[in-house]
Design a protein around this motif. Structure first.
Motif: not given
Length: 241
Positions: A138-143, A147-153, A159-163, A187-191
């Motif tokens: 399990e990996t947590v990606i905090r973004c 006034m900018g942008g990011m992209n997670v590919v 499995e993707v969980v977006v919080r 992969v948990i994408v949070t922020g």
């Protein structure tokens, strides 16, 4: 018929089934490589059944796959073997990235740990996990994008969980809750995004694209007559000379 389909969210399994039909159609010569790549991109961008249905509307219905001789039960699904990429332990290649009026990229063959933090202010960044190795399951990606942008590919099957959430900005939840392949990482994408955006998308790897291109090339050669092959060789020699 597509207009009668309900606005029901499509799952990753639905998109993978469409992608498999496209691969078969390309191998049979029904689609060119350019058409295949265009439709494949549309497939992984589709959010609902209504968006998926037109992609294969002009293709024949898929035939039932039979198990190989000497086996019983349904054929094993075409999924990636994650055993060498997930839970590898060790030290991550990188644990953070910052872009202030600039940009960053994390892509290719790199090792991601249990947590990765990224920050963008008047800048942008890309976190590409398609060829990454994961120290944990399990990996947590905090973004954090201001006034900018990011992209997670991520590749298909993860499995993707977006919080995350957006404040006067956008945080993409389109890939949230997709069922994973056996052994695939979570992969948990949070922020949060303020006056900016964080996107999450699925793409096949460059190696997979190359494999499909090579399959297409072989299929064309197998269907070509000896005279056609000679004409192609002569044409290449004339261009080179």
């Amino acid at each position: 018929m597509g207009d009668d389909l309900p606005e029901i969210r499509a799952s990753d399994a639905d998109r993978d089934r469409v992608a498999e039909r496209l691969r078969d159609a390309m191998a049979e010569g029904r689609l060119s490589l350019e058409e295949f790549e265009e439709r494949l991109e549309e497939t992984y961008q589709a959010r609902t059944y209504r968006e998926l249905e037109p992609i294969t509307r002009d293709l024949p219905a898929p035939q039932e796959r039979r198990p190989a001789a000497g086996t019983t039960g349904p054929a094993a699904p075409d999924t990636e073997d994650w055993s060498g990429r997930v839970g590898v332990g060790g030290e991550p290649s990188s644990s953070a990235a910052v872009a202030i009026m600039s940009g960053f990229q994390r892509r290719g063959r790199w090792t991601v740990g249990s947590r990765f933090t990224s920050f963008a202010f008047w800048g942008g960044g890309e976190i590409d996990l398609r060829e990454a190795r994961f120290t944990e399951r399990e990996t947590v990606i905090r973004c954090v994008a201001v006034m900018g942008g990011m992209n997670v590919v991520v590749p298909p099957g993860v499995e993707v969980v977006v919080r995350g959430f957006g404040f006067m900005g956008g945080f993409d939840h389109g890939e949230d809750g997709s069922p994973p392949d056996p052994g695939a990482p979570r992969v948990i994408v949070t922020g949060f995004a303020m006056m900016g955006g964080v996107g999450v998308e699925r793409k096949v790897t460059k190696a997979e694209k190359q494999r499909l291109k090579e399959e297409r090339r072989r299929a064309k050669l197998e269907k070509s007559s000896p005279d056609e092959l000679d004409d192609r060789r002569r044409g290449r020699k004339e261009l080179g000379g």
